[in-house]
Design an enzyme around this catalytic site. Structure first.
Site, PDB file in Angstrom:
ATOM      1  N   LYS A  90      12.062 -11.517   4.687  1.00  0.00           N
ATOM      2  CA  LYS A  90      11.199 -10.628   5.479  1.00  0.00           C
ATOM      3  C   LYS A  90      11.959 -10.255   6.747  1.00  0.00           C
ATOM      4  O   LYS A  90      12.720 -11.069   7.281  1.00  0.00           O
ATOM      5  CB  LYS A  90       9.903 -11.355   5.861  1.00  0.00           C
ATOM      6  CG  LYS A  90       8.766 -10.423   6.176  1.00  0.00           C
ATOM      7  CD  LYS A  90       8.025 -10.012   4.915  1.00  0.00           C
ATOM      8  CE  LYS A  90       6.898  -9.061   5.193  1.00  0.00           C
ATOM      9  NZ  LYS A  90       6.131  -8.763   3.985  1.00  0.00           N
ATOM     10  N   ALA A 253     -10.188  -4.921   1.253  1.00  0.00           N
ATOM     11  CA  ALA A 253     -10.211  -4.282   2.579  1.00  0.00           C
ATOM     12  C   ALA A 253      -9.268  -4.971   3.568  1.00  0.00           C
ATOM     13  O   ALA A 253      -8.354  -4.350   4.106  1.00  0.00           O
ATOM     14  CB  ALA A 253     -11.620  -4.251   3.125  1.00  0.00           C
ATOM     15  N   PHE A 254      -9.489  -6.256   3.823  1.00  0.00           N
ATOM     16  CA  PHE A 254      -8.699  -6.944   4.868  1.00  0.00           C
ATOM     17  C   PHE A 254      -8.606  -8.440   4.565  1.00  0.00           C
ATOM     18  O   PHE A 254      -9.325  -8.966   3.700  1.00  0.00           O
ATOM     19  CB  PHE A 254      -9.329  -6.713   6.255  1.00  0.00           C
ATOM     20  CG  PHE A 254     -10.812  -6.955   6.291  1.00  0.00           C
ATOM     21  CD1 PHE A 254     -11.319  -8.232   6.402  1.00  0.00           C
ATOM     22  CD2 PHE A 254     -11.709  -5.896   6.196  1.00  0.00           C
ATOM     23  CE1 PHE A 254     -12.686  -8.461   6.429  1.00  0.00           C
ATOM     24  CE2 PHE A 254     -13.083  -6.113   6.213  1.00  0.00           C
ATOM     25  CZ  PHE A 254     -13.571  -7.408   6.333  1.00  0.00           C
TER      26      PHE A 254
END
Ligand code: NAD
Length: 380
Positions: A90, A253-254
């Protein structure tokens, strides 16, 4: 400089302790473009590291490093579960994505990525866009998830949604003995790029949906769709989605959506959706198990997008990507089986499955060196 003082307080031993599980961390500094970035490579046993690049106005180097270390480790597991022959990495760029971007900054970042000679492949993540990486692409071939015009696979929400549907099928197989999507009720949270596609496929299969979204346009669109499908839609308020009498909760969504508050409200038999980092804390996986709710681990069920970007290096082929996405069905079933056999929650069994995959390959592969070019890396 704000960060100079701070980095000097991080003594070498501390830093090495913090990256004890990681192979390599590269600090990238280019004063002329303002680039300050960290690339963390967690594990390359299964292949070169793969992971997106975030841009965020981190409060400190410490916070940025923590994010890079944590997220790169997560990518090792995600790649192992998706069986894509990549390891975990990352990158994080310290800066405000609204004010600190420039083509030169991303070219400089591309040069640092290239300096790793093929040990790290990256692309968009929070705060970065495909357009940013067109600049990085001028300096390195190790960029994935690029626009279709540049040889990329395009919208990753298509395979992500497809993977979620395979994960739901595997879940239904365990719950009801058959993997049909229809005849089952779902509470779908979020009708965005992934959620809408999932909801549409469920309706077309004849499912009964409870849906919520804060975007009125998405609500109107799903209501309009209902009439042309055998399924049904009931719109519910955002805060009511957790307590619906549905079979499966589909969070799209989250993150952090599985927590003490929502676990108390759930009446569903299972949770299977695309949202990242669904468990607020690791302990919530065990709490779901105690409540008898089957949980499809997020990093496996939502790996369709990852499968697409990893596949991009073979040349774009949407059919092949969708065929590979089917693998999610088997992976989710395997995780459920292992969890039952070991008496652990499904998140724990998913982690164990990935660790086993990495350990079993390490004798043959080990540290990935760029001199061993992947046969499938066709870009020159
Ligand atoms: P998106 O932004 O297109 O959709 C999110 C939707 O959730 C939006 O329609 C938004 O209005 C809605 N929403 C936000 N807050 C809400 C609330 N309080 N109640 C109800 N609805 C709310 O994002 P996406 O690309 O569809 O991704 C959805 C989730 O899946 C995210 O967590 C993302 O990280 C994850 N994910 C996406 C992909 C991908 O390929 N797009 C891949 C892996 C994981």
């Amino acid at each position: 400089m704000k960060f100079a003082e701070e980095t000097s307080t991080v003594n070498k031993l501390n830093l090495f302790d913090r990256m004890a599980e990681h192979e390599q961390v590269l600090f990238c500094n280019d004063p002329s473009t303002g680039l300050r970035a960290i690339i963390a490579i967690h594990n390359t046993t299964l292949g070169p590291a793969l992971g997106g690049c975030r841009m965020q106005p981190y409060e400190s180097v410490d916070e940025a490093l923590e994010d890079a270390l944590r997220l790169s480790k997560g990518m090792s597991y995600k790649c192992a579960a998706a069986d894509v022959d990549f390891g975990g990495g990352k990158a994080v760029i310290i800066g405000n994505p609204k004010t600190d971007k420039s083509p030169e900054l991303f070219r400089a970042f591309g040069q640092f990525v290239d300096s790793l000679g093929g040990r790290f492949y990256t692309g968009t993540d929070m705060g970065t866009t495909m357009d940013d990486f067109i600049h990085a692409l001028k300096e390195t071939n190790c960029i994935v998830g690029v626009p279709e015009a540049y040889g990329g696979g395009g919208d990753s929400s298509i395979p992500t949604a497809e993977g979620v549907l395979y994960g739901i099928k595997a879940t239904n197989k365990v719950l009801f003995g058959k993997d049909d999507l229809g005849g089952v009720s779902y509470a779908v949270q979020g009708l965005g790029k992934v959620g809408f596609k999932v909801a549409k496929a469920l309706l077309e299969a004849g499912a009964n949906l409870y849906v919520t979204d804060i975007n009125e346009e998405s609500i109107r669109a799903i209501e309009k769709l209902e009439s042309s499908t055998p399924g049904t839609v009931k719109i519910v308020a955002s805060e009511d989605i957790y307590s619906q009498e549905a079979d499966v909760f589909v969070p799209c969504a989250f993150g952090g959506v599985i927590n003490d508050n929502t676990i108390n409200q759930f009446k569903v038999k299972a949770i299977a959706g695309s949202a990242n980092n669904q468990l607020l804390h690791e302990s919530h996986g065990k709490k779901l198990q105690e409540k008898g709710i089957l949980y499809a681990p997020d990093y496996i069920i939502n790996s369709g997008g990852l499968i697409q970007v990893a596949d991009e290096l073979y040349g774009v082929n949407h059919e092949r990507v969708l065929a590979k996405t089917k693998h999610i069905y088997d992976a989710i079933l395997e995780v459920y089986k292992l969890a039952e056999a070991d008496g652990v929650c499904t998140m724990e069994s998913a982690n164990r499955m990935c660790e086993k995959r990495m350990a079993s390959r390490s004798k043959r592969n080990g540290f990935y060196t760029p001199t061993v070019k992947p046969k499938w890396a066709i870009r020159k």
